[in-house]
Design an enzyme around this catalytic site. Structure first.
Site: not given
Ligand code: F6R
Length: 602
Positions: A100-101, A597, A481, A74, A484, A500, A477, A27, A2
């Site tokens: 937060n936590g 995030k 993208k 969150w 998500e 395969h 990747e 967040r 959060c």
């Molecule tokens: C996808 C994304 C997540 C982060 C993952 C790790 O776009 O952002 O998959 O890469 O949650 O986060 P960090 O890099 O902050 O440890």
């Protein structure tokens, strides 16, 4: 997971808090709440939804008083609804707090407090903290002692903001395994989960460490250890992120702005590290047992790192998701091990746990991090910053390409130190590295084409992304993208794996995105594209060889670049494609559903 913010000073607290919450929304954004104090009375407004929707509805900007705290949530415990939104209060209504936590022992504490007659209103783990402080206040000499006693009973992760109506001079903040930073103003103080929350008001910041609490007044702050009560001296940092950097600058979404910032970010990553990469390489050169640990996009950067280390430094790192590594690797880590953690936020719970495990076992730890002062930077032996600046969009874009940039620099420095590869080749590679910002700029020019392609593909249900060698990471990747932010199913895989199993899913019109730079395996991926084409897949290929045009439905001519550097350039059109598909499908790419995030819980 959060965002929290607090303000004490002469301004209308709710204005500072509401604007800070807007900048902390990345967040978490399923509910919002604010509490202010005026004349010894607490004013609380909270509800489920985003700050933009709730600001007017709840009258958040009408709250009186010059001190207060706010929260953007969150959900972890308890569904996102009005009751579970923070702040939470004790039975008397005199203590309100945001969190937060996760409090791991909250069920046990809740039971104990229920027996003592406390009445709970929410399903959250957070509410127990307010009641626990209330309980401790019955025997403690003052609020601070009660707070400390309560904190010492909590297990889990928590950044807290606390307001006590009887103590009109102060706000209290706590950090334990969730981020917290103070903003130092003149005659006013701020506290938040992250710097952009208070950046319009001050760029002077104090990073709080685990196990510390803060007593904040208008004039200053005192930081203490909550186990011992001892005062801790803290360093004041000057943050050189401008507010402009933390805002959208006219782009419709942060994600798009951040994609367009990639040339600059990559440049900063190069110049910010050029001087000392040789020293880092020297420090890690002796290690042969190497793990790269990370999650999500950062994990994909780790895969690129593996190819770079192999090809240049002749070292073979094992790339593992931190969530697996932390439970499985214990027996094989020792003082001869190097653990490289990659994390944008520096706060991902699994990645932090992996670093801690490595340290416990005596391994050397090196973290590649974007957020300055984050926990990963404080618990690692060595740190490389990616210098990407704040990334607000939930989907990682510029932080990925900067991770790749610093990994390339590290592998080049290692190879130079170990003399594993011809020096001329390393020099050429280094020269090419400096051209990356230009090349990214060039592929950003494809945006209109990619937007048109997105329109053509808007209704597709499944995508396949294929690559070989170092481009496998780009395929993974690209698929991540798309998943998500556009909520379209996508799979990224090595092209060799296609026949395969996954080839069974390729039928008329299924998009197959082939990441095919010139290099060792170009001919092989051409065959894989043919296989998909023979099943009537819709082929979108990215490459610098015009051969691809003949076998593709859509061909994106990429600039020529060494295969080892290609992931930095090739991922950019895939980010843009995902972005435009998300927007066309009516999604907010900055706030994908169910995601946040930084994943500060396991
Ligand atoms: C996808 C994304 C997540 C982060 C993952 C790790 O776009 O952002 O998959 O890469 O949650 O986060 P960090 O890099 O902050 O440890």
């Amino acid at each position: 997971m959060c965002g929290i913010i607090g303000y004490i000073g002469d301004r209308k607290a709710c204005d500072v808090i509401v604007s800070g919450l807007k900048r902390l929304e990345y967040r978490g954004y399923d509910s919002v709440g604010v509490v202010t104090e005026n004349g010894g009375e607490l004013y609380i407004r909270k509800g489920a939804g985003k700050i933009g929707e709730l600001e007017k509805k709840l009258g958040l900007s009408e709250l009186p008083g010059n001190r207060g705290i706010g929260h953007t949530r969150w959900a972890t415990h308890g569904i996102p609804d009005d009751t579970n939104a923070h702040p939470h209060t004790d039975c008397t209504g005199e203590i309100a707090l945001v969190h937060n936590g996760i409090i791991e022992n909250y069920l046990e504490l809740r039971e104990e407090l229920l027996e003592k007659g406390h009445v709970f209103r929410s399903d959250t783990d957070t509410e127990v903290i307010a009641h626990l402080i209330e309980e401790e206040l019955k025997t403690a000499g003052d609020f601070e002692e009660a707070l400390r006693n309560a904190l010492n009973r909590l297990k889990g992760s928590f950044a807290l903001g606390i307001i006590y109506s009887r103590d009109v001079e102060h706000l209290y903040f706590v950090r334990h395994e969730s981020p917290l930073v103070l903003g130092i103003g003149n005659g006013e103080m701020f506290a938040a989960s992250d710097v952009p929350a208070f950046l319009p008001y001050t760029n002077r910041a104090v990073f709080i460490d685990d196990g510390e609490y803060v007593i904040l007044s208008k004039e200053g702050y005192t930081v203490k250890d909550f186990r011992t009560g001892a005062v801790r001296e803290k360093e004041v940092h000057t943050i050189n992120w401008s507010l402009e950097m933390a805002e959208k600058q006219g782009y419709p979404h942060f994600m798009l702005k951040e994609i367009h910032e990639e040339p600059k970010a990559v440049k900063e990553a190069i110049y910010g590290n050029i001087e000392f990469m040789g020293r880092i390489a020297e420090e890690i050169a002796e290690y042969d047992k190497i793990f790269i640990v990370a999650m999500g996009t950062s994990y994909h950067a780790g895969i690129v790192g593996k190819y770079l280390f192999q090809r240049l430094a002749r070292k073979v790192p094992i790339v593992e998701e931190a969530s697996e590594f932390r439970y499985e690797a214990e027996g094989v880590i020792d003082k001869n091990t190097l653990v490289i953690a990659i994390t944008q936020s520096g706060e991902t719970a699994d990645t932090l746990a992996a670093i801690r495990l490595a340290k416990r076992r005596g391994a050397k730890t090196l973290s590649i991090v974007n957020v300055v002062g984050s926990m990963a930077t404080r618990i690692s032996d060595l740190v490389i910053y990616t210098h990407a600046g704040p990334e607000i969009g939930v989907a990682a874009t510029k932080t990925y390409t900067t991770q790749l940039t610093v990994l390339t620099m590290l592998a080049i420095a290692l190879a130079r130190h170990l003399k594993t590869v011809d020096e001329d080749y390393l020099n050429t590679l280094e020269e090419d590295l400096h051209k990356l910002p230009e090349l990214i700029e060039e592929v950003l020019g494809y945006e209109d084409e990619l937007k048109a392609l997105a329109e053509e593909l808007e209704d597709k249900r499944d995508f396949f992304y294929i690559g070989r060698g170092i481009s496998v990471a780009t395929a993974l990747e690209g698929a991540l993208k798309l998943k998500e932010i556009s909520y379209i199913h996508a799979e990224g895989l090595s092209a060799g794996e296609l026949k395969h199993g996954p080839l069974a899913l390729i039928e008329d019109g299924v998009p197959v995105v082939a990441v095919a730079p010139s290099g060792k395996t170009f001919d092989k991926i051409v065959s894989n594209i043919e296989e998909a084409k023979a099943r009537k897949g819709f082929i979108i290929s990215l490459g610098d060889n015009d051969e691809l045009r003949k076998i593709s439905d859509v061909f994106l001519r990429m600039p020529e670049v060494d295969e080892l550097l290609s992931p930095v350039v090739y991922v950019v059109p895939l980010q843009l494609l995902a972005y435009h598909l998300a927007v066309l499908r009516g999604n907010d790419p900055d706030k994908p559903r169910n995601l946040a995030k930084s994943v500060t819980v396991e």
